[in-house]
Design an enzyme around this catalytic site. Structure first.
Site, PDB file in Angstrom:
ATOM      1  N   LEU A  85       0.812  -1.220   0.000  1.00 50.38           N
ATOM      2  CA  LEU A  85       0.000   0.000   0.000  1.00 50.38           C
ATOM      3  C   LEU A  85       0.844   1.269   0.000  1.00 50.38           C
ATOM      4  O   LEU A  85       0.404   2.300   0.498  1.00 50.38           O
ATOM      5  CB  LEU A  85      -0.917   0.002   1.234  1.00 50.38           C
ATOM      6  CG  LEU A  85      -1.831  -1.198   1.386  1.00 50.38           C
ATOM      7  CD1 LEU A  85      -2.456  -1.222   2.774  1.00 50.38           C
ATOM      8  CD2 LEU A  85      -2.899  -1.173   0.303  1.00 50.38           C
ATOM      9  N   GLY A  86       2.050   1.197  -0.529  1.00 49.08           N
ATOM     10  CA  GLY A  86       2.903   2.378  -0.581  1.00 49.08           C
ATOM     11  C   GLY A  86       3.174   2.935   0.804  1.00 49.08           C
ATOM     12  O   GLY A  86       3.582   2.211   1.711  1.00 49.08           O
ATOM     13  N   GLY A  89       2.113   1.135   4.022  1.00 48.22           N
ATOM     14  CA  GLY A  89       2.692  -0.157   4.380  1.00 48.22           C
ATOM     15  C   GLY A  89       2.125  -1.290   3.560  1.00 48.22           C
ATOM     16  O   GLY A  89       2.050  -1.214   2.342  1.00 48.22           O
ATOM     17  N   ASP A 118       9.382  -3.655  -6.645  1.00 51.65           N
ATOM     18  CA  ASP A 118      10.416  -4.618  -7.025  1.00 51.65           C
ATOM     19  C   ASP A 118      11.444  -4.787  -5.915  1.00 51.65           C
ATOM     20  O   ASP A 118      11.918  -5.899  -5.662  1.00 51.65           O
ATOM     21  CB  ASP A 118      11.110  -4.183  -8.321  1.00 51.65           C
ATOM     22  CG  ASP A 118      10.175  -4.240  -9.523  1.00 51.65           C
ATOM     23  OD1 ASP A 118       9.247  -5.074  -9.512  1.00 51.65           O
ATOM     24  OD2 ASP A 118      10.377  -3.452 -10.457  1.00 51.65           O
ATOM     25  N   SER A 150      14.484   2.322  -0.647  1.00 50.67           N
ATOM     26  CA  SER A 150      14.567   2.535  -2.095  1.00 50.67           C
ATOM     27  C   SER A 150      13.831   3.784  -2.560  1.00 50.67           C
ATOM     28  O   SER A 150      14.175   4.342  -3.602  1.00 50.67           O
ATOM     29  CB  SER A 150      14.046   1.305  -2.852  1.00 50.67           C
ATOM     30  OG  SER A 150      12.631   1.261  -2.834  1.00 50.67           O
TER      31      SER A 150
END
Length: 172
Positions: A85-86, A89, A118, A150
């Site tokens: 969910l970006g 979380g 990814d 990331s």
């Protein structure tokens, strides 16, 4: 998990293979029902979940938890379902009978989210392959932490941190 056996030079080998499916990019016209039956862990983001389930507005944790249940109902999945969910979380359940858990995202200064999924799936696969004794919850938490790093850099592969740049506790 798939179990393969073989005999080589008179020795009997048993190989257990764990399958992780990242259904990205999702395509609503593709029927993956047979693939799902042989999947130990299905991982999708909220947009992919919406497409595969034919629903809208997975904008919060509660809606994503309902979507996990829908995946089990629609596809008779045998194992783990995980929806990222970006910045909120992720949610996951180890099986249809397991509780649906929420793992909050780390708070970071976001530069570029390209490749975060990814990074998460790659890290999760790493933990399954190299840290077999960790619980599913700990593997998911560590992979989420790596994905959070990331997004603090621009680019996709260029945003991935090397092992030396990441906190040591992620590897013990």
């Amino acid at each position: 998990m798939e179990v393969f056996t073989s005999v080589h030079c008179g020795l009997y080998y048993v190989v257990i293979v764990m399958t992780l499916l990242n259904a990205a990019p999702a395509n609503s016209s593709t029927d993956l029902s047979e693939v799902y039956k042989n999947t130990d862990l299905l991982c999708v983001n909220e947009t992919e979940a919406e497409m595969l389930l034919g629903c809208n507005h997975l904008e919060d944790v509660d809606a994503a938890k309902k979507a996990v249940t829908q995946f089990y109902q629609k596809y008779s999945l045998p194992k783990c379902v995980l929806i990222t969910l970006g910045s909120q979380g992720l949610v996951y359940a180890a099986s249809a009978a397991s509780p649906i858990l929420h793992v909050p995202a780390e708070t970071v200064t976001t530069v570029d989210t390209t490749g975060a999924g990814d990074a998460f799936v790659g890290a999760l696969g790493f933990y399954f392959a190299c840290f077999k004794s960790l619980t599913l919850e700990e593997k998911v938490r560590r992979a989420a932490k790596i994905a959070s790093f990331s997004v603090t850099r621009k680019g996709t592969q260029s945003s991935y941190f090397s092992k030396e740049e990441l906190p040591r506790e992620l590897f013990v």
